[in-house]
Motif scaffolding. Structure first.
Motif, PDB file in Angstrom:
ATOM      1  N   GLU A  53      -1.198   7.723  -0.354  1.00 46.69           N
ATOM      2  CA  GLU A  53      -0.374   6.715  -1.014  1.00 46.69           C
ATOM      3  C   GLU A  53       0.614   6.094  -0.033  1.00 46.69           C
ATOM      4  O   GLU A  53       0.840   4.881  -0.038  1.00 46.69           O
ATOM      5  N   LEU A  54       1.226   6.926   0.826  1.00 46.79           N
ATOM      6  CA  LEU A  54       2.168   6.414   1.810  1.00 46.79           C
ATOM      7  C   LEU A  54       1.485   5.476   2.788  1.00 46.79           C
ATOM      8  O   LEU A  54       2.012   4.418   3.137  1.00 46.79           O
ATOM      9  N   LEU A  62       2.718  -3.944   5.808  1.00 48.31           N
ATOM     10  CA  LEU A  62       2.465  -4.589   7.096  1.00 48.31           C
ATOM     11  C   LEU A  62       1.614  -5.837   6.924  1.00 48.31           C
ATOM     12  O   LEU A  62       1.865  -6.870   7.554  1.00 48.31           O
ATOM     13  N   GLN A  63       0.603  -5.758   6.066  1.00 50.82           N
ATOM     14  CA  GLN A  63      -0.239  -6.929   5.825  1.00 50.82           C
ATOM     15  C   GLN A  63       0.582  -8.085   5.256  1.00 50.82           C
ATOM     16  O   GLN A  63       0.357  -9.252   5.602  1.00 50.82           O
ATOM     17  N   PHE A 160      -8.150   1.353  11.176  1.00 55.58           N
ATOM     18  CA  PHE A 160      -6.880   1.886  11.667  1.00 55.58           C
ATOM     19  C   PHE A 160      -6.081   2.570  10.562  1.00 55.58           C
ATOM     20  O   PHE A 160      -6.148   2.186   9.405  1.00 55.58           O
ATOM     21  N   SER A 161      -5.331   3.590  10.973  1.00 55.57           N
ATOM     22  CA  SER A 161      -4.365   4.238  10.080  1.00 55.57           C
ATOM     23  C   SER A 161      -2.993   3.638  10.362  1.00 55.57           C
ATOM     24  O   SER A 161      -2.639   3.413  11.523  1.00 55.57           O
ATOM     25  N   ILE A 162      -2.221   3.410   9.300  1.00 55.36           N
ATOM     26  CA  ILE A 162      -0.924   2.751   9.449  1.00 55.36           C
ATOM     27  C   ILE A 162       0.149   3.568   8.741  1.00 55.36           C
ATOM     28  O   ILE A 162      -0.020   3.961   7.586  1.00 55.36           O
ATOM     29  N   SER A 163       1.236   3.831   9.449  1.00 55.14           N
ATOM     30  CA  SER A 163       2.373   4.555   8.879  1.00 55.14           C
ATOM     31  C   SER A 163       3.638   3.744   9.121  1.00 55.14           C
ATOM     32  O   SER A 163       3.811   3.158  10.185  1.00 55.14           O
ATOM     33  N   GLU A 164       4.515   3.715   8.119  1.00 53.82           N
ATOM     34  CA  GLU A 164       5.808   3.052   8.299  1.00 53.82           C
ATOM     35  C   GLU A 164       6.807   4.080   8.801  1.00 53.82           C
ATOM     36  O   GLU A 164       6.979   5.140   8.197  1.00 53.82           O
ATOM     37  N   LEU A 165       7.457   3.782   9.910  1.00 55.46           N
ATOM     38  CA  LEU A 165       8.432   4.695  10.488  1.00 55.46           C
ATOM     39  C   LEU A 165       9.790   4.505   9.828  1.00 55.46           C
ATOM     40  O   LEU A 165      10.037   3.502   9.166  1.00 55.46           O
ATOM     41  N   LYS A 166      10.651   5.442  10.036  1.00 59.84           N
ATOM     42  CA  LYS A 166      11.980   5.388   9.454  1.00 59.84           C
ATOM     43  C   LYS A 166      12.707   4.125   9.910  1.00 59.84           C
ATOM     44  O   LYS A 166      12.741   3.820  11.104  1.00 59.84           O
ATOM     45  N   SER A 167      13.279   3.393   8.977  1.00 58.25           N
ATOM     46  CA  SER A 167      13.991   2.164   9.307  1.00 58.25           C
ATOM     47  C   SER A 167      15.262   2.469  10.086  1.00 58.25           C
ATOM     48  O   SER A 167      15.886   3.502   9.904  1.00 58.25           O
ATOM     49  N   GLN A 184       3.591   2.169  12.797  1.00 57.87           N
ATOM     50  CA  GLN A 184       2.758   2.746  13.845  1.00 57.87           C
ATOM     51  C   GLN A 184       1.297   2.639  13.436  1.00 57.87           C
ATOM     52  O   GLN A 184       0.915   3.049  12.337  1.00 57.87           O
ATOM     53  N   ILE A 185       0.491   2.078  14.328  1.00 55.06           N
ATOM     54  CA  ILE A 185      -0.930   1.846  14.049  1.00 55.06           C
ATOM     55  C   ILE A 185      -1.752   2.725  14.990  1.00 55.06           C
ATOM     56  O   ILE A 185      -1.550   2.709  16.203  1.00 55.06           O
TER      57      ILE A 185
END
Length: 252
Positions: A53-54, A62-63, A160-167, A184-185
């Motif tokens: 889900e994350l 990102l999209q 690709f796997s995509i994660s949002e890093l801490k703002s 991060q991709i």
């Protein structure tokens, strides 16, 4: 131009290195060991779903940001460091992109070079040796997360796997603040030249920096300035005029 940059399709666009990692939660101690084991088992069963889900949320976010970036032009300052943190390359220039799949990379320092991706081929113009190297764009960006900057198709994004890093907060002026958002991709298929790519967006949701870690443990950092996302695109922006005296090495 640094050779790695050419081969990875302007592949060394990148932000200040943000060493953020996602830490797993530690279960609290309970009076009953049986309860602890059950809680642990339950957490393990839910983690894959939560992670999916994350990642799905990060990808959609990102999209949405890149989807608004129909075109992009900015100056850049690039620094490449090796695994020992030694600076191995520095450059300055201009980057221009339009979606889908077109990009123009020009350096003014330390040398004048030009790299153009026209949607089908990548043209690397080396004025010093008067040579143009032509590559298939599909091959040049294979498994390279930089492709997501201009790609719009789901098949490419699915690689690709995509994660949002801490703002991170950014102080501005007299106490006001903005927020930097970073993603991060990572290629799902291992063995490629690019290990991770991090994209950072400023408080105006403009792409402000890129950071790329490659297979040789080199980190390329690109910080943008004079960002413009609304400008007339000249007809010849993504074309290359080759002088008769130049050698053409067509590797398509």
């Amino acid at each position: 131009m640094n050779k790695a940059v050419s081969v990875y399709l302007v592949g060394a666009l990148t932000t200040l290195s943000i060493g953020l990692s996602v830490k797993s939660a530690v279960a609290q101690n309970t009076a009953s060991s049986t309860t602890t084991q059950m809680a642990s088992a339950s957490q393990s069963a839910q983690s894959p779903s939560i992670n999916l889900e994350l990642k799905s949320s990060a990808r959609a976010s990102l999209q949405a940001l890149l989807g608004k970036m129909k075109q992009f032009r900015a100056g850049f300052e690039q620094t490449v460091v090796d695994a020992q943190q030694n600076v191995v390359h520095e450059a300055q220039g201009t980057l221009t992109m339009t979606r889908p799949n077109k990009l123009r990379w020009e350096t003014t320092f330390p040398d004048e070079t030009l790299l153009v991706a026209d949607g089908e081929a990548v043209w690397n113009v080396d004025t010093f040796v008067e040579q143009v190297t032509v590559l298939s764009q599909d091959n040049a960006v294979k498994d390279n997360p930089i492709v997501l900057l201009t790609a719009t198709d789901e098949a490419t994004w699915a690689k690709f796997s995509i994660s949002e890093l801490k703002s991170a907060s950014l102080s501005e002026g007299a106490g006001s603040k903005g927020v930097l958002r970073s993603y991060q991709i990572t290629p799902k298929e291992e063995g490629g030249q690019i290990v991770t790519l991090t994209l950072t967006f400023n408080q105006n949701n403009d792409l402000s920096a890129l950071n790329m870690l490659d297979a040789q443990q080199q980190v390329s950092t690109l910080v943008f300035n004079d960002i413009d996302t609304r400008f007339p695109v000249a007809a010849d922006t993504f074309s290359v005029e080759i002088p008769d005296s130049y050698i053409v090495d067509d590797q398509r």
